[in-house]
Design a protein around this motif. Sequence first.
Motif, PDB file in Angstrom:
ATOM      1  N   TYR A  26     -25.241  66.911 -27.545  1.00  0.00           N
ATOM      2  CA  TYR A  26     -23.819  66.855 -27.908  1.00  0.00           C
ATOM      3  C   TYR A  26     -23.025  65.965 -26.945  1.00  0.00           C
ATOM      4  CZ  TYR A  26     -19.049  68.926 -27.589  1.00  0.00           C
ATOM      5  OH  TYR A  26     -17.707  69.127 -27.460  1.00  0.00           O
ATOM      6  N   PRO A  27     -23.039  66.215 -25.631  1.00  0.00           N
ATOM      7  CA  PRO A  27     -22.283  65.307 -24.746  1.00  0.00           C
ATOM      8  C   PRO A  27     -22.896  63.913 -24.678  1.00  0.00           C
ATOM      9  CG  PRO A  27     -23.514  66.908 -23.452  1.00  0.00           C
ATOM     10  CD  PRO A  27     -23.596  67.363 -24.872  1.00  0.00           C
ATOM     11  N   MET A  28     -24.205  63.810 -24.857  1.00  0.00           N
ATOM     12  CA  MET A  28     -24.830  62.493 -24.829  1.00  0.00           C
ATOM     13  C   MET A  28     -24.355  61.651 -26.011  1.00  0.00           C
ATOM     14  SD  MET A  28     -28.796  61.693 -24.018  1.00  0.00           S
ATOM     15  CE  MET A  28     -29.462  62.325 -25.551  1.00  0.00           C
ATOM     16  N   GLU A  29     -24.230  62.297 -27.165  1.00  0.00           N
ATOM     17  CA  GLU A  29     -23.739  61.586 -28.352  1.00  0.00           C
ATOM     18  C   GLU A  29     -22.324  61.063 -28.123  1.00  0.00           C
ATOM     19  OE1 GLU A  29     -23.903  62.355 -33.104  1.00  0.00           O
ATOM     20  OE2 GLU A  29     -22.984  63.946 -31.911  1.00  0.00           O
ATOM     21  N   GLN A  30     -21.472  61.883 -27.498  1.00  0.00           N
ATOM     22  CA  GLN A  30     -20.102  61.464 -27.209  1.00  0.00           C
ATOM     23  C   GLN A  30     -20.084  60.237 -26.313  1.00  0.00           C
ATOM     24  OE1 GLN A  30     -18.411  65.177 -25.629  1.00  0.00           O
ATOM     25  NE2 GLN A  30     -17.173  65.333 -27.476  1.00  0.00           N
ATOM     26  N   ALA A  31     -20.921  60.244 -25.277  1.00  0.00           N
ATOM     27  CA  ALA A  31     -20.959  59.121 -24.342  1.00  0.00           C
ATOM     28  C   ALA A  31     -21.509  57.865 -25.014  1.00  0.00           C
ATOM     29  CB  ALA A  31     -21.803  59.497 -23.130  1.00  0.00           C
ATOM     30  N   LEU A  32     -22.543  58.019 -25.822  1.00  0.00           N
ATOM     31  CA  LEU A  32     -23.164  56.864 -26.472  1.00  0.00           C
ATOM     32  C   LEU A  32     -22.227  56.196 -27.465  1.00  0.00           C
ATOM     33  CD1 LEU A  32     -26.744  58.275 -27.112  1.00  0.00           C
ATOM     34  CD2 LEU A  32     -26.138  56.448 -25.522  1.00  0.00           C
ATOM     35  N   GLU A  33     -21.486  57.001 -28.211  1.00  0.00           N
ATOM     36  CA  GLU A  33     -20.631  56.434 -29.247  1.00  0.00           C
ATOM     37  C   GLU A  33     -19.493  55.600 -28.667  1.00  0.00           C
ATOM     38  OE1 GLU A  33     -19.442  59.733 -31.636  1.00  0.00           O
ATOM     39  OE2 GLU A  33     -21.275  59.683 -32.855  1.00  0.00           O
ATOM     40  N   LYS A  34     -19.163  55.812 -27.419  1.00  0.00           N
ATOM     41  CA  LYS A  34     -18.123  55.020 -26.776  1.00  0.00           C
ATOM     42  C   LYS A  34     -18.631  53.628 -26.398  1.00  0.00           C
ATOM     43  CE  LYS A  34     -15.819  59.046 -24.719  1.00  0.00           C
ATOM     44  NZ  LYS A  34     -15.473  59.728 -23.434  1.00  0.00           N
ATOM     45  N   HIS A  35     -19.957  53.458 -26.493  1.00  0.00           N
ATOM     46  CA  HIS A  35     -20.549  52.202 -26.027  1.00  0.00           C
ATOM     47  C   HIS A  35     -21.499  51.612 -27.063  1.00  0.00           C
ATOM     48  CE1 HIS A  35     -18.883  52.682 -21.966  1.00  0.00           C
ATOM     49  NE2 HIS A  35     -19.155  53.955 -22.115  1.00  0.00           N
ATOM     50  N   GLY A  36     -21.110  51.713 -28.321  1.00  0.00           N
ATOM     51  CA  GLY A  36     -21.858  51.035 -29.371  1.00  0.00           C
ATOM     52  C   GLY A  36     -23.236  51.571 -29.634  1.00  0.00           C
ATOM     53  N   GLY A  37     -23.439  52.839 -29.365  1.00  0.00           N
ATOM     54  CA  GLY A  37     -24.749  53.424 -29.622  1.00  0.00           C
ATOM     55  C   GLY A  37     -24.614  54.770 -30.296  1.00  0.00           C
ATOM     56  N   GLY A  38     -25.701  55.476 -30.418  1.00  0.00           N
ATOM     57  CA  GLY A  38     -25.724  56.792 -31.026  1.00  0.00           C
ATOM     58  C   GLY A  38     -27.074  57.417 -30.762  1.00  0.00           C
ATOM     59  N   LEU A  39     -27.219  58.702 -31.065  1.00  0.00           N
ATOM     60  CA  LEU A  39     -28.477  59.385 -30.783  1.00  0.00           C
ATOM     61  C   LEU A  39     -29.650  58.767 -31.534  1.00  0.00           C
ATOM     62  CD1 LEU A  39     -27.216  63.087 -30.825  1.00  0.00           C
ATOM     63  CD2 LEU A  39     -27.804  61.699 -28.828  1.00  0.00           C
ATOM     64  N   ALA A  40     -29.369  58.144 -32.698  1.00  0.00           N
ATOM     65  CA  ALA A  40     -30.435  57.519 -33.481  1.00  0.00           C
ATOM     66  C   ALA A  40     -30.659  56.057 -33.097  1.00  0.00           C
ATOM     67  CB  ALA A  40     -30.102  57.619 -34.973  1.00  0.00           C
ATOM     68  N   ASP A  41     -29.834  55.552 -32.191  1.00  0.00           N
ATOM     69  CA  ASP A  41     -29.903  54.127 -31.839  1.00  0.00           C
ATOM     70  C   ASP A  41     -30.567  53.858 -30.497  1.00  0.00           C
ATOM     71  OD1 ASP A  41     -28.446  53.487 -34.173  1.00  0.00           O
ATOM     72  OD2 ASP A  41     -26.567  53.956 -33.134  1.00  0.00           O
ATOM     73  N   ILE A  42     -31.060  54.905 -29.844  1.00  0.00           N
ATOM     74  CA  ILE A  42     -31.697  54.721 -28.545  1.00  0.00           C
ATOM     75  C   ILE A  42     -33.143  55.210 -28.597  1.00  0.00           C
ATOM     76  CG2 ILE A  42     -29.546  54.918 -27.242  1.00  0.00           C
ATOM     77  CD1 ILE A  42     -30.317  57.800 -26.613  1.00  0.00           C
ATOM     78  N   GLN A  43     -33.927  54.774 -27.614  1.00  0.00           N
ATOM     79  CA  GLN A  43     -35.309  55.200 -27.485  1.00  0.00           C
ATOM     80  C   GLN A  43     -35.377  56.266 -26.391  1.00  0.00           C
ATOM     81  OE1 GLN A  43     -38.093  51.803 -27.156  1.00  0.00           O
ATOM     82  NE2 GLN A  43     -36.303  50.517 -27.503  1.00  0.00           N
ATOM     83  N   TYR A  44     -36.143  57.326 -26.650  1.00  0.00           N
ATOM     84  CA  TYR A  44     -36.249  58.417 -25.680  1.00  0.00           C
ATOM     85  C   TYR A  44     -37.551  58.311 -24.896  1.00  0.00           C
ATOM     86  CZ  TYR A  44     -32.441  60.576 -28.306  1.00  0.00           C
ATOM     87  OH  TYR A  44     -31.241  60.823 -28.930  1.00  0.00           O
ATOM     88  N   GLN A  45     -37.443  58.454 -23.587  1.00  0.00           N
ATOM     89  CA  GLN A  45     -38.620  58.457 -22.724  1.00  0.00           C
ATOM     90  C   GLN A  45     -38.581  59.745 -21.909  1.00  0.00           C
ATOM     91  OE1 GLN A  45     -41.117  55.921 -22.352  1.00  0.00           O
ATOM     92  NE2 GLN A  45     -42.132  57.542 -21.197  1.00  0.00           N
ATOM     93  N   GLN A  46     -39.402  60.727 -22.303  1.00  0.00           N
ATOM     94  CA  GLN A  46     -39.421  61.991 -21.577  1.00  0.00           C
ATOM     95  C   GLN A  46     -40.194  61.833 -20.279  1.00  0.00           C
ATOM     96  OE1 GLN A  46     -40.719  65.274 -23.956  1.00  0.00           O
ATOM     97  NE2 GLN A  46     -38.919  65.246 -25.257  1.00  0.00           N
ATOM     98  N   LEU A  47     -39.585  62.296 -19.201  1.00  0.00           N
ATOM     99  CA  LEU A  47     -40.159  62.148 -17.869  1.00  0.00           C
ATOM    100  C   LEU A  47     -40.034  63.448 -17.101  1.00  0.00           C
ATOM    101  CD1 LEU A  47     -38.436  58.747 -17.027  1.00  0.00           C
ATOM    102  CD2 LEU A  47     -40.865  59.031 -17.565  1.00  0.00           C
ATOM    103  N   GLY A  48     -40.868  63.608 -16.092  1.00  0.00           N
ATOM    104  CA  GLY A  48     -40.750  64.757 -15.208  1.00  0.00           C
ATOM    105  C   GLY A  48     -39.464  64.668 -14.413  1.00  0.00           C
ATOM    106  N   SER A  49     -38.994  65.810 -13.925  1.00  0.00           N
ATOM    107  CA  SER A  49     -37.720  65.837 -13.208  1.00  0.00           C
ATOM    108  C   SER A  49     -37.710  64.908 -12.003  1.00  0.00           C
ATOM    109  CB  SER A  49     -37.410  67.275 -12.768  1.00  0.00           C
ATOM    110  OG  SER A  49     -38.440  67.781 -11.920  1.00  0.00           O
ATOM    111  N   ALA A  50     -38.857  64.735 -11.372  1.00  0.00           N
ATOM    112  CA  ALA A  50     -38.929  63.881 -10.186  1.00  0.00           C
ATOM    113  C   ALA A  50     -39.037  62.402 -10.548  1.00  0.00           C
ATOM    114  CB  ALA A  50     -40.123  64.287  -9.321  1.00  0.00           C
ATOM    115  N   ASP A  51     -39.283  62.094 -11.829  1.00  0.00           N
ATOM    116  CA  ASP A  51     -39.536  60.716 -12.240  1.00  0.00           C
ATOM    117  C   ASP A  51     -38.345  60.037 -12.909  1.00  0.00           C
ATOM    118  OD1 ASP A  51     -42.205  61.017 -11.384  1.00  0.00           O
ATOM    119  OD2 ASP A  51     -42.750  61.908 -13.315  1.00  0.00           O
TER     120      ASP A  51
END
Length: 381
Positions: free
Chosen positions: A204-229
């Motif tokens: 929810y907050p990520m979508e708000q931030a992305l939409e302010k900068h020409g993006g959206g939850l469906a417009d980015i690539q996700y890279q899951q990483l460990g907390s230390a990485d």
Amino acid sequence: MSRRTHAYVGVIAAAAVLASAACSSPSASDSASTAAAGDRTIRPVEGCGAKSWTNPKDLSPNRAPARCLPGSPPPRPLSEPRELAIATGTLSAEYAAPLQVALDKGEFKKEGLDVTLKVLPTPDALPLLAKGDIDALWAAPEAAVMNGVKGGFDIKWVAGNFSPDPKSKSGLWVRLKEGESANRVAMAGRKLGTMIGKGSVIAYPMEQALEKHGGGLADIQYQQLGSADVLTALQNGGVDSAWLLDPVWRKVDGKGGYAFLGGQPRGEPLGGILYGRTLLQDDVDAGVALLRAYIRTVNSYFTSDYKEDASFVTYLAELLKAEESILESTPPLRMDWEIRADTTTRLQAAYEAQGVAEGSPLPESRTVDRRLYEEAVGHQL
């Protein structure tokens, strides 16, 4: 909010188990407690006055969280002791501190509750909540929860946890490209590094931030990483952006080439305590007692400036098994047991944008129950 990775397969699997377990629930030991929350008498509570409740529709980022006097609401020990198990994704994060403090200071015991805290990620905890093997979940109304409710399980969000301090920069950070600034970043197509998988409330907050900068939850690539990485990947260019939590964002704050785009909405908790049928219907007395102990802990120990008390910070560091310097490096959380209006509606819209929502959105009446914390502080509508 849970800081564990939640894969989409976990969302679907948990929802399926919840649907099959919807009718499973232990019976309450005290027949007087079987009155549903809506049928119970709410009485004034000593130490909890007008400031102990705020209008859920007040979404002001500067809204002062509800508060009673320290030591309030006073304990009302149950007629018979109860054993309760609460699952949480972590016991070391600061947002879980009220649970740890309540247990350590004997606040649960004062209510006649013998509480055990169990560390479990939300997808693993939900089936146990469905079967009555655990009684409450310290997490968030994530996609797995929403899908479980749609599958037939009676589970609701009954109390909030925290919202960020205005000085916090926990949230979405990006490596700036040539010609970009914090006010002008093209996010579409960027790779986001995060230990939070799809279906988390952070959508929810990520979508708000992305939409302010020409993006959206469906417009980015996700890279899951460990907390230390996560931070390392952002710094070495492995990802273009990352969701950095407290206190990791301190490592890039103020350094050239990085920009903070936004975090959790101020004044709006996104997680807290979830109940299943046991505490919602079968043993409401115990459900209210648990919230009473939690709320009393917040009022007694987590004032708006609780980090200015050096001895308390030392105590928290020992309790959470955290470095004292790390706790001191970030502003205090605004502990807040209340739930804002339509938060779950906004969350479900974000889950749909991520492609992890099943069926039609649920109305708030199916996802939230504020009546138990209102009873705990003596608020009458």
